[in-house]
Design a protein around this motif. Structure first.
Motif, PDB file in Angstrom:
ATOM      1  N   VAL A  22     -20.518   7.090  30.968  1.00 27.05           N
ATOM      2  CA  VAL A  22     -21.762   7.375  30.488  1.00 27.05           C
ATOM      3  C   VAL A  22     -22.080   8.876  31.311  1.00 27.05           C
ATOM      4  N   LEU A  23     -22.193   8.978  32.554  1.00 23.75           N
ATOM      5  CA  LEU A  23     -22.570   9.831  33.481  1.00 23.75           C
ATOM      6  C   LEU A  23     -21.687  11.244  33.094  1.00 23.75           C
ATOM      7  N   PRO A  24     -20.302  11.027  33.180  1.00 24.60           N
ATOM      8  CA  PRO A  24     -19.609  12.219  32.977  1.00 24.60           C
ATOM      9  C   PRO A  24     -19.994  12.919  31.468  1.00 24.60           C
ATOM     10  N   LYS A  25     -20.398  12.296  30.566  1.00 26.70           N
ATOM     11  CA  LYS A  25     -20.707  12.784  29.072  1.00 26.70           C
ATOM     12  C   LYS A  25     -21.868  13.506  29.063  1.00 26.70           C
ATOM     13  N   ILE A  26     -23.030  13.245  30.092  1.00 29.60           N
ATOM     14  CA  ILE A  26     -24.327  13.698  30.031  1.00 29.60           C
ATOM     15  C   ILE A  26     -24.716  14.758  31.180  1.00 29.60           C
ATOM     16  N   LYS A  27     -23.871  14.756  32.175  1.00 30.81           N
ATOM     17  CA  LYS A  27     -24.082  15.182  33.488  1.00 30.81           C
ATOM     18  C   LYS A  27     -24.377  16.807  33.220  1.00 30.81           C
ATOM     19  N   ASN A  28     -23.784  17.587  32.322  1.00 29.88           N
ATOM     20  CA  ASN A  28     -24.328  18.974  32.237  1.00 29.88           C
ATOM     21  C   ASN A  28     -25.600  19.263  31.290  1.00 29.88           C
ATOM     22  N   ASP A  29     -26.209  18.167  30.700  1.00 28.68           N
ATOM     23  CA  ASP A  29     -27.398  18.516  30.111  1.00 28.68           C
ATOM     24  C   ASP A  29     -28.616  17.789  30.729  1.00 28.68           C
ATOM     25  N   ILE A  30     -28.654  17.235  31.802  1.00 25.41           N
ATOM     26  CA  ILE A  30     -29.544  16.612  32.594  1.00 25.41           C
ATOM     27  C   ILE A  30     -30.869  17.178  32.599  1.00 25.41           C
ATOM     28  N   TYR A  31     -30.837  18.333  32.799  1.00 28.65           N
ATOM     29  CA  TYR A  31     -32.167  19.075  32.758  1.00 28.65           C
ATOM     30  C   TYR A  31     -32.693  19.479  31.283  1.00 28.65           C
ATOM     31  N   ALA A 217     -19.779  -2.588  23.056  1.00 34.51           N
ATOM     32  CA  ALA A 217     -19.214  -1.099  22.879  1.00 34.51           C
ATOM     33  C   ALA A 217     -20.363  -0.354  23.256  1.00 34.51           C
ATOM     34  N   ILE A 218     -20.034   0.683  23.870  1.00 31.56           N
ATOM     35  CA  ILE A 218     -20.912   2.027  24.483  1.00 31.56           C
ATOM     36  C   ILE A 218     -20.895   2.874  23.433  1.00 31.56           C
ATOM     37  N   LEU A 219     -21.708   3.255  22.411  1.00 34.22           N
ATOM     38  CA  LEU A 219     -21.996   3.860  21.293  1.00 34.22           C
ATOM     39  C   LEU A 219     -22.756   5.019  21.362  1.00 34.22           C
ATOM     40  N   PHE A 220     -22.365   6.394  21.124  1.00 33.09           N
ATOM     41  CA  PHE A 220     -23.224   7.643  21.342  1.00 33.09           C
ATOM     42  C   PHE A 220     -23.538   7.972  19.830  1.00 33.09           C
ATOM     43  N   PHE A 221     -24.804   8.146  19.933  1.00 35.24           N
ATOM     44  CA  PHE A 221     -25.684   8.175  18.440  1.00 35.24           C
ATOM     45  C   PHE A 221     -26.023   9.410  18.262  1.00 35.24           C
ATOM     46  N   LYS A 222     -26.127  10.465  17.399  1.00 39.47           N
ATOM     47  CA  LYS A 222     -26.702  11.916  17.187  1.00 39.47           C
ATOM     48  C   LYS A 222     -27.416  11.683  15.571  1.00 39.47           C
ATOM     49  N   ARG A 223     -28.605  11.789  15.616  1.00 39.85           N
ATOM     50  CA  ARG A 223     -29.389  11.846  14.274  1.00 39.85           C
ATOM     51  C   ARG A 223     -28.823  13.123  13.530  1.00 39.85           C
ATOM     52  N   LYS A 224     -28.799  12.805  12.178  1.00 38.93           N
ATOM     53  CA  LYS A 224     -28.281  13.647  11.160  1.00 38.93           C
ATOM     54  C   LYS A 224     -29.628  14.633  10.743  1.00 38.93           C
ATOM     55  N   SER A 225     -29.334  15.914  10.434  1.00 39.65           N
ATOM     56  CA  SER A 225     -30.225  16.690   9.973  1.00 39.65           C
ATOM     57  C   SER A 225     -31.233  16.121   8.725  1.00 39.65           C
TER      58      SER A 225
END
Length: 473
Positions: A22-31, A217-225
């Motif tokens: 998880v951390l490698p996928k989010i580390k650039n956006d933590i702020y 499973a670790i699932l990464f969800f993004k809400r649709k517009s």
């Protein structure tokens, strides 16, 4: 602690899982986000973010970016202690780590500022069937009332709470039956995936929690517009004995179910005149059909050492002919070696007997004799066996066996799977032999003997509504 797990459906996430996947996928956006976990346990899915924050900035970052909740006060106390270990003063930790039943009351206060929420969580898993049967869990039935009626697990309520509160980004660690299940997960996929994409998935077919064998499973969800029912594609990383990439497509016509190719085939290409089958040779039937004809059978309920006990049975003429003319059995569970895959086999070749007798209870994991109507010759039974196993192995390869149930974690050369009896029946019902003229039968048998699975599938599909049948005449 075992009682707490059973009562709350809680399985604590190892920190290593978060740091690796998880951390490698989010580390650039933590702020950019407010990081929350509404089912935080000890905080292992959020607090390790602090490790990549400079120590002099950690307190301010924690104040503005981290908010954790859990229903159990003892978990909250542990979470606060863990925050203190990262250098967060106790009073500040207590402000952002709270005891709350977030399944019942969503903490809307976390939505009220300029920073968007990013929810990373391992929610409780507790199936409604289990909840109903146990007094200590029946209090959870309240979550399934009103707008939540029809959902089947606590993690599904968590997903819908996020949907209703318009959370844009989530990472959930949930049972992989969310992707691959049937009746228990059709509704949640239909309702949830209309509003969310799966950006990526990490599917585990090995144990990652200490006290449960649930595949997750670790699932990464993004809400649709805009909410929309549409085919979704995502890349998955599948982890068992090896790590492999898999591409998934989820079709709303199949309730967004992953690995649905097998189901589509057996549902769409059932023969116009399918074979009828029954399972099990029982002791009761033998007792009701006693006679002078002796047969040898294995006792499916008596396995000792490395083999089943053999016994003699005596039956009347009619039942003798019935047993002798049905020489196929189904292995529903992989043994773990390449010669022990689930599939159909010959009784006399596997066991050197005429039948497989159930002397006590019927078990789906025991060898099971198959009885077929109308009666097929031995040669035709072998054709059926080869047909079944070719198609089964084709879909196992195509879907990485995802339409089957994982049986047990083991060190075998592949992930052991369980083949359901309803799946066996449906696949046998696609066997088209009874619908073929002599020319077609010869072509059909030829294809099977040549082990040409692609041509076999093409042949079966061509029979649907007689479309394209001329090419086989």
């Amino acid at each position: 602690m075992d009682n707490k797990r059973r009562t709350y459906g809680q399985h604590l996430t190892p920190i290593d899982i978060f740091k690796k996947y998880v951390l490698p996928k989010i580390k650039n956006d933590i702020y950019k986000y407010k990081w929350i976990d509404l089912f935080a346990g000890e905080g292992n899915l959020i607090l390790p973010i602090l490790e990549i924050i400079p120590k002099k900035e950690r307190v301010d970052f924690f104040k503005n970016h981290i908010f954790l909740f859990d229903i159990q006060k003892e978990m909250v106390d542990k979470c606060i202690r863990n925050a203190i270990n990262y250098g967060i003063p106790e009073k500040i930790a207590e402000k952002n780590i709270k005891t709350r039943d977030t399944l019942e009351v969503y903490p809307k206060s976390i939505l009220n500022d300029n920073l968007p929420v990013y929810h990373i969580t391992n929610p409780p898993y507790l199936y409604i069937g289990y909840i109903k049967k146990h007094k200590e869990t029946q209090k959870h039935l309240k979550y399934f009332e009103g707008e939540n009626e029809g959902y089947q697990d606590l993690y599904q309520i968590a997903l819908m709470n996020d949907l209703r509160n318009k959370i844009d980004n989530m990472i959930y660690i949930i049972p992989s039956n969310f992707l691959f299940g049937n009746s228990g997960t059709n509704k949640i996929r239909d309702d949830f995936l209309k509003y969310y994409y799966i950006k990526k998935g990490i599917i585990f077919e090995k144990e990652i929690f200490e006290h449960t064998g649930v595949n997750v499973a670790i699932l990464f969800f993004k809400r649709k517009s805009q909410p929309k029912d549409e085919i979704q594609f995502f890349e998955g990383l599948k982890i068992n004995h090896i790590i492999k990439k898999r591409n998934y497509n989820l079709n709303p016509k199949n309730h967004y179910r992953a690995g649905s190719e097998f189901d589509e085939f057996v549902n769409n290409y059932k023969a116009n005149t399918p074979l009828k089958i029954k399972y099990y040779l029982t002791l009761e039937e033998v007792e009701n059909n006693k006679g002078d004809n002796e047969l040898m059978a294995i006792d499916a309920n008596n396995y000792k050492g490395s083999s089943y006990k053999k016994l003699k049975i005596s039956v009347n003429d009619k039942y003798y002919n019935k047993i002798k003319s049905n020489n196929l059995w189904i292995r529903t569970v992989d043994t773990g070696n390449k010669d022990g895959r689930a599939g159909i086999y010959l009784i006399n070749k596997s066991f050197k007997t005429d039948g497989i007798l159930v002397t006590k209870a019927k078990y789906r994991t025991h060898p099971i004799q198959i009885f077929i109507e109308p009666t097929l010759s031995r040669d035709k039974q072998i054709i059926l066996m080869d047909y079944f196993n070719m198609i089964l192995e084709y879909f196992r390869d195509k879907t990485d066996s995802e339409f089957l149930t994982t049986y047990k974690y083991s060190n075998s050369e592949y992930t052991r799977k369980y083949l359901g009896l309803s799946q066996v029946k449906k696949l046998i019902e696609t066997f088209p032999l009874l619908n073929l003229n002599e020319c077609q039968k010869n072509e059909f048998i030829n294809i099977i003997k040549c082990k040409n699975t692609n041509k076999l599938l093409e042949f079966v599909k061509s029979l649907k509504n007689n479309e394209g049948i001329e090419k086989w005449l």
